[in-house]
Design a protein around this motif. Structure first.
Motif, PDB file in Angstrom:
ATOM      1  N   CYS A 261      35.205  29.710  47.534  1.00  0.00           N
ATOM      2  CA  CYS A 261      35.878  30.537  46.526  1.00  0.00           C
ATOM      3  C   CYS A 261      36.458  31.792  47.172  1.00  0.00           C
ATOM      4  O   CYS A 261      37.523  32.281  46.772  1.00  0.00           O
ATOM      5  N   LEU A 262      35.752  32.316  48.151  1.00  0.00           N
ATOM      6  CA  LEU A 262      36.179  33.501  48.886  1.00  0.00           C
ATOM      7  C   LEU A 262      35.985  33.277  50.377  1.00  0.00           C
ATOM      8  O   LEU A 262      35.089  32.535  50.793  1.00  0.00           O
ATOM      9  N   THR A 263      36.811  33.948  51.180  1.00  0.00           N
ATOM     10  CA  THR A 263      36.549  34.022  52.614  1.00  0.00           C
ATOM     11  C   THR A 263      35.636  35.222  52.865  1.00  0.00           C
ATOM     12  O   THR A 263      35.413  36.045  51.960  1.00  0.00           O
ATOM     13  N   MET A 264      35.139  35.348  54.073  1.00  0.00           N
ATOM     14  CA  MET A 264      34.268  36.486  54.377  1.00  0.00           C
ATOM     15  C   MET A 264      35.010  37.808  54.196  1.00  0.00           C
ATOM     16  O   MET A 264      34.484  38.757  53.623  1.00  0.00           O
ATOM     17  N   ASN A 265      36.254  37.874  54.688  1.00  0.00           N
ATOM     18  CA  ASN A 265      37.029  39.113  54.555  1.00  0.00           C
ATOM     19  C   ASN A 265      37.276  39.452  53.088  1.00  0.00           C
ATOM     20  O   ASN A 265      37.213  40.615  52.687  1.00  0.00           O
ATOM     21  N   GLU A 266      37.560  38.442  52.289  1.00  0.00           N
ATOM     22  CA  GLU A 266      37.781  38.677  50.862  1.00  0.00           C
ATOM     23  C   GLU A 266      36.508  39.154  50.177  1.00  0.00           C
ATOM     24  O   GLU A 266      36.561  40.002  49.283  1.00  0.00           O
ATOM     25  N   ALA A 267      35.369  38.635  50.630  1.00  0.00           N
ATOM     26  CA  ALA A 267      34.093  39.072  50.064  1.00  0.00           C
ATOM     27  C   ALA A 267      33.845  40.539  50.374  1.00  0.00           C
ATOM     28  O   ALA A 267      33.452  41.318  49.493  1.00  0.00           O
ATOM     29  N   PHE A 268      34.114  40.939  51.630  1.00  0.00           N
ATOM     30  CA  PHE A 268      33.945  42.351  52.000  1.00  0.00           C
ATOM     31  C   PHE A 268      34.903  43.236  51.227  1.00  0.00           C
ATOM     32  O   PHE A 268      34.530  44.316  50.758  1.00  0.00           O
ATOM     33  N   ASN A 269      36.141  42.783  51.064  1.00  0.00           N
ATOM     34  CA  ASN A 269      37.150  43.581  50.375  1.00  0.00           C
ATOM     35  C   ASN A 269      36.891  43.693  48.877  1.00  0.00           C
ATOM     36  O   ASN A 269      37.390  44.614  48.227  1.00  0.00           O
ATOM     37  N   SER A 270      36.123  42.762  48.312  1.00  0.00           N
ATOM     38  CA  SER A 270      35.857  42.799  46.873  1.00  0.00           C
ATOM     39  C   SER A 270      34.785  43.817  46.506  1.00  0.00           C
ATOM     40  O   SER A 270      34.634  44.168  45.339  1.00  0.00           O
ATOM     41  N   VAL A 271      34.046  44.299  47.491  1.00  0.00           N
ATOM     42  CA  VAL A 271      32.986  45.287  47.237  1.00  0.00           C
ATOM     43  C   VAL A 271      33.602  46.673  47.115  1.00  0.00           C
ATOM     44  O   VAL A 271      34.403  47.082  47.963  1.00  0.00           O
ATOM     45  N   ASN A 272      33.244  47.389  46.067  1.00  0.00           N
ATOM     46  CA  ASN A 272      33.685  48.775  45.931  1.00  0.00           C
ATOM     47  C   ASN A 272      32.663  49.658  46.633  1.00  0.00           C
ATOM     48  O   ASN A 272      31.592  49.957  46.101  1.00  0.00           O
TER      49      ASN A 272
END
Length: 414
Positions: A261-272
């Protein structure tokens, strides 16, 4: 200078910096554990240990799950459905979101419910052309208000019952006994935000809205069912307690990556990360207030003016609410619940009205983004400033106090 005074001084300086925003909010928050360490109030390992706090872990996990809901198009789909029901009517949309999330928060973790609802509400705003700043703070407030309806709605309710259970003299409050007071606050709070409070929120647009739009490009709609199943799994786990909150949130987050559903970079970027640093940094103040003796100092002052149980009820409510606006509401309830029992016994009155006041006031705090986990969660996605909470929240804070002072003695007499 005594440790109590040093702790209060650090807290006051932090409050001033938060309101003036001379420094970025995460920097001010991190200066708190640094100051507490340098002044010897806390050991460094204790001051910075809150990055492993359960709510910080829940935040991390739920931000990633929220990112998956956007990236797979699930949040957009829910947003379209909600807009269809509300008919692009901002008034109806605000009422619907607050009502639904408030009811959800009565039976689920209000923190978890808020975190998973953020991308849904942002998607709704994108579809309907409504500024997300007008929606996310009322949503957070509704989550806190809804949490007052049941014993599992918010951590302070559970803490109050735990403290009562530790004493052989008193029985725990029932599952819906909190709603005797909470239902009035919940209804009146929603009506305030829908008819008046939203007008006090910022009108300008926010870059975070554009960020969400960018994050929703090139959707992986073929992964939507994975995101949906993960979402349902996390909600059921949190609601039933089969898996602990932070474990469920983080397991769900990892599953979004494992399933693509997400890549690792997308997971990091989704965190505020503003939310993470702000909350983790300020949690150290909770321990400092307790360890330094500042909590005992406050309790002693309350006892000294205990000429009437009604006055004590008001003082406990106001003191708990004020402290909760600048430290963990869970910690505040844990500090004041045993104090309330001691005060009640010294006055030969029932502790239940005092305990209810602490539970309600620890959850109904609206003056700062660090008052409750739901307040913190919406800070970054909506791009709120620290003072935005005070401007929109102080009337609601006064309303909850007035309602509580009237209703609590009726259902929980002294």
């Amino acid at each position: 200078m005594s440790h109590e005074l040093i702790t209060f001084l650090i807290l006051i300086i932090a409050i001033i910096l938060f309101f003036l925003e001379i420094l970025p909010l995460p920097v001010t928050a991190m200066l708190v554990p640094i100051s507490l360490s340098l002044t010897g109030i806390l050991e460094p390992q204790d001051a910075f240990s809150y990055f492993g706090d359960r709510w910080v872990i829940v935040f991390l996990g739920m931000f990633i799950i929220s990112g998956a809901m956007f990236k797979t198009g699930f949040a957009n789909r829910i947003g379209d459905l909600t807009v269809k029901i509300a008919g692009n009517n901002g008034f109806m949309l605000l009422f619907l979101v607050m009502l639904v999330l408030g009811v959800m928060s009565a039976f689920l973790s209000n923190t978890g419910a808020t975190a998973v609802f953020v991308p849904v509400v942002v998607a709704v705003c994108l579809r309907s052309g409504i500024n997300s700043k007008k929606m996310l703070m009322p949503m957070a407030f509704a989550s806190s208000l809804g949490g007052t309806l049941t014993v599992i709605g918010t951590p302070p309710n559970g803490i109050v019952n735990s403290v009562l259970n530790e004493s052989a003299k008193y029985s725990e409050l029932g599952f819906f006994e909190f709603s005797k007071v909470g239902i009035f606050i919940f209804i009146i709070g929603i009506l305030y935000m829908v008819f008046f409070g939203y007008k006090l929120l910022p009108k300008e647009s926010t870059d975070e809205k554009e960020a969400f739009e960018d994050f929703s490009q090139n959707l992986r709609t073929e992964k939507m069912w994975f995101a949906l199943l993960i979402f349902i799994f996390v909600i059921i786990s949190m609601a039933t307690g089969i898996i602990d909150l932070q474990v469920a949130a983080m397991l769900g987050a990892m599953l979004t990556i494992i399933t693509g559903c997400l890549t690792m970079n997308e997971a990091f970027n989704s965190v505020n990360w503003t939310t993470i640093f702000l909350f983790a940094g300020m949690l150290s103040m909770s321990q400092a207030i307790e360890d330094s003796g500042a909590a005992d100092l406050i309790a002693n002052q309350i006892v000294n003016v205990s000429v009437s149980p009604y006055i004590v009820l008001g003082i406990l409510f106001i003191t708990t609410a004020l402290l909760t606006n600048f430290m963990s509401n869970t910690a505040t309830a844990a500090i004041f619940a045993p104090i309330a029992i001691n005060i009640a016994e010294s006055m030969s009155v029932s502790p239940y009205p005092f305990m209810m006041a602490i539970a309600i006031s620890a959850s109904c705090c609206f003056l700062t983004p660090i008052a409750t986990p739901p307040n913190t969660i919406v800070l970054g996605p909506a791009g709120y400033r620290f003072k935005d909470y005070f401007i929109a929240g102080w009337p609601l804070q006064v309303i909850t106090f007035i309602v509580a002072m009237i209703i609590i003695p009726i259902f929980f007499p002294f």
